[in-house]
Design an enzyme around this catalytic site. Structure first.
Site, PDB file in Angstrom:
ATOM      1  NE  ARG A   1      -2.736   1.068   3.550  1.00 58.23           N
ATOM      2  CZ  ARG A   1      -3.654   1.227   4.517  1.00 58.23           C
ATOM      3  NH1 ARG A   1      -4.919   1.492   4.186  1.00 58.23           N
ATOM      4  NH2 ARG A   1      -3.322   1.100   5.784  1.00 58.23           N
TER       5      ARG A   1
ATOM      6  CG  ASP B   1      -4.407   3.045  11.245  1.00 57.05           C
ATOM      7  OD1 ASP B   1      -5.350   3.799  11.575  1.00 57.05           O
ATOM      8  OD2 ASP B   1      -4.509   2.218  10.325  1.00 57.05           O
TER       9      ASP B   1
END
Length: 554
Positions: free
Chosen positions: A182, A470
């Site tokens: 990613r 996150d």
């Protein structure tokens, strides 16, 4: 008096000459050990080509985002597009689907790309590893380049790591997960690489093109030789035009290194409100390269708050813990995602429950297993083909729920979900009917500051209060605080949520945390004040934090 004689002017006809510069990328970051294996002249040349061809379009798409947010903020709710209705109504087209190694995605583990986490992911037993250079990675220069080194070594079977304490890590699994990398989203810059275009203008490089370009250039051929391929998760997309930009990047890159068109496979995270209205169009634009869509739940919640933060009390969400996958707007979006994917032959991948086990606390671990099992049971029952976990210990729990539905089948693409009917109004039905609590406000302030402190020290995925946090969950925390203040909300005990009240909570949090030499709590608190208490609302907290604190980082 005789007028002064004017000097005759020479008028040039034709095009005005302009100075043409040779496009270049300057490396502004420190060069550590083995960095030259990633930042090779050939790889930099490839990055120059990507920026020269696609950099201007990237900026155009970012401008489109700003216009769209302005429209929604001024009362224009998103709708399914009339100009692309023909795409949605054409029943004949299908996407490329799974590439080699992506046929069975029932459990995917996510995590950053430092050597230790890379080895743990490859040994985890998951079907897929999301190698995350985005929300689970703090984009220090060290993390950006050394994450690429970890991936390069892992793909060649050369990765090993010894911790400062002397513990040795190596890949021991006989079957490792398929890697899906990613890159950072379109909005994020890479200040340690400076791109100069043909006009002589110098700007920070694109984080997305840097992450994609370095990984693809160094590893595409080796991945194919390994029986896999160059696969990517695409984050933060907001439109099919952004998807088209990625598709053109993929097509050019395949031609550049001489691999067949369609070798690249992408899975798109549907994690913004505008993208939820263009799922089919996004699949269509990427149809030669796309394998599926993912329900990126945490960023999706953040996107709802961001877009509707100024639209009045009816768009205010309660405590973050109350915004579950079964509330109306989340339920509608995931149901539509499964239906859309299976209609077009794409995989539908579920999101990540934030609960994680604690090997030192059996009660916390039991609760995490229970919560994750319920979450994955719901996803498998809804038709998802796979799901995410953030911790290796959760893989058996998630796998059991998908095994119970899939059996020996690799997916459930045959579940077309014709009974699902989702309207535009359903996607913005944010009524939950739960209060904002003082504990909820305190939790948001605490989580955001503690996460930001770790992020400034180079950690992108952090266990806080037995939840995996996150950048996306930190965004929810700070944006809720901003919205609650600006919409004059009060807690269920009547406490007004004001800047002064939140300042008091910041002081409480700074008094509660364990301080030490070199901690970054004071800097984290300053960032939080800017992104949660300021009059303006930064589109992403990572942008001011990166520009202020990480551009000079090693």
């Amino acid at each position: 008096m005789t007028p002064a004689t004017a000097t005759p002017m020479r008028i040039r006809t034709g095009p005005i000459p302009t100075q043409i510069h040779q496009p270049m990328i300057e490396i502004a970051g420190r060069l550590g050990p083995r960095y030259d294996e990633i930042l090779t002249p050939e790889a930099i040349t490839f990055l120059i080509e990507l920026h020269q061809r696609f950099g201007a379009r990237r900026h155009d798409r970012l401008a489109d985002r700003m216009r769209r947010r302005f429209e929604i903020g001024n009362g224009h709710d998103p709708q399914f597009r009339d100009d692309t209705r023909h795409i949605r109504e054409d029943a004949d087209w299908q996407v490329a689907g799974a590439g080699p190694g992506l046929e069975d995605r029932r459990v995917e583990i996510t995590g950053p790309t430092d050597p230790k986490m890379t080895i743990n992911a490859l040994n985890s037993g998951a079907k897929v590893w999301l190698a995350d250079q985005e929300d689970a990675t703090s984009p220090t220069w060290k993390n950006v380049v050394e994450g690429q080194l970890s991936l390069r070594d892992a793909i060649r079977g050369e990765l090993e790591y010894t911790s400062p304490e002397g513990k040795r890590y190596e890949v021991t699994a006989t079957e490792t997960p398929t890697i899906v990398m990613r890159p950072r989203g379109w909005h994020l810059p890479e200040q340690h690489l400076r791109f100069t275009d043909r006009t002589g203008r110098t700007l920070a490089a694109s984080g997305s093109l840097v992450d994609f370009g370095l990984y693809f250039f160094h590893n595409a051929q080796q991945l194919i030789a390994n029986g896999r391929g160059p696969y990517f998760y695409l984050a933060k997309l907001e439109s099919s035009e952004e998807a088209k930009l990625w598709d053109d990047v993929f097509t050019f890159s395949e031609q550049y290194v001489g691999i067949p068109h369609g070798t690249i496979r992408a899975t798109v995270l549907i994690e913004t409100l505008p993208a939820a209205f263009e799922m089919e169009e996004i699949l269509f634009e990427l149809r030669d390269h796309v394998a599926g869509l993912n329900a990126g739940r945490w960023d999706y919640i953040f996107s709802i708050i961001k877009n509707y933060r100024g639209r009045g009390a009816r768009f205010v969400l309660p405590d973050r813990s109350e915004v579950t996958m079964t509330v109306p707007f989340m339920r509608a979006y995931t149901e539509l995602l499964v239906q859309t994917c299976h209609k077009r032959g794409a995989f539908a991948i579920g999101g990540m429950s934030a609960f994680i086990p604690n090997r030192r606390d059996p009660e916390v671990t039991a609760r995490a297993f229970e919560k994750v099992a319920a979450d994955k049971k719901r996803e498998a029952g809804d038709g998802f083909d796979g799901t995410w976990v953030a911790h290796p210990d959760l893989i058996p729990t998630a796998r059991a729920e998908f095994d119970a539905v899939l059996g020996d089948r690799p997916n459930q693409l045959e579940r077309q979900r014709p009974e699902v009917h989702v309207t535009a109004a359903d996607l913005i039905d944010v009524h939950i009917g739960r209060p904002i609590t003082t504990a909820g406000v305190h939790a948001n302030v605490s989580v955001a500051i503690r996460y930001l402190e770790a992020w400034l020290r180079g950690l992108g995925a952090v266990a806080i209060d037995n939840l995996m946090e996150d950048a996306a969950t930190a965004e929810i925390s700070r944006s809720q605080v901003w919205q609650w203040i600006h919409q004059d909300r009060t807690t269920d005990d009547g406490t007004p949520i004001t800047r002064d009240y939140v300042e008091g909570l910041i002081a409480e949090v700074l008094a509660e945390v364990e301080r030490g030499d070199g901690d970054r709590f004071d800097d984290a608190a300053e960032i939080f004040r800017e992104v949660a208490l300021g009059q303006d609302f930064p589109a992403f907290l990572t942008l001011p934090a990166y520009n202020r604190y990480l551009t000079d980082s090693e």
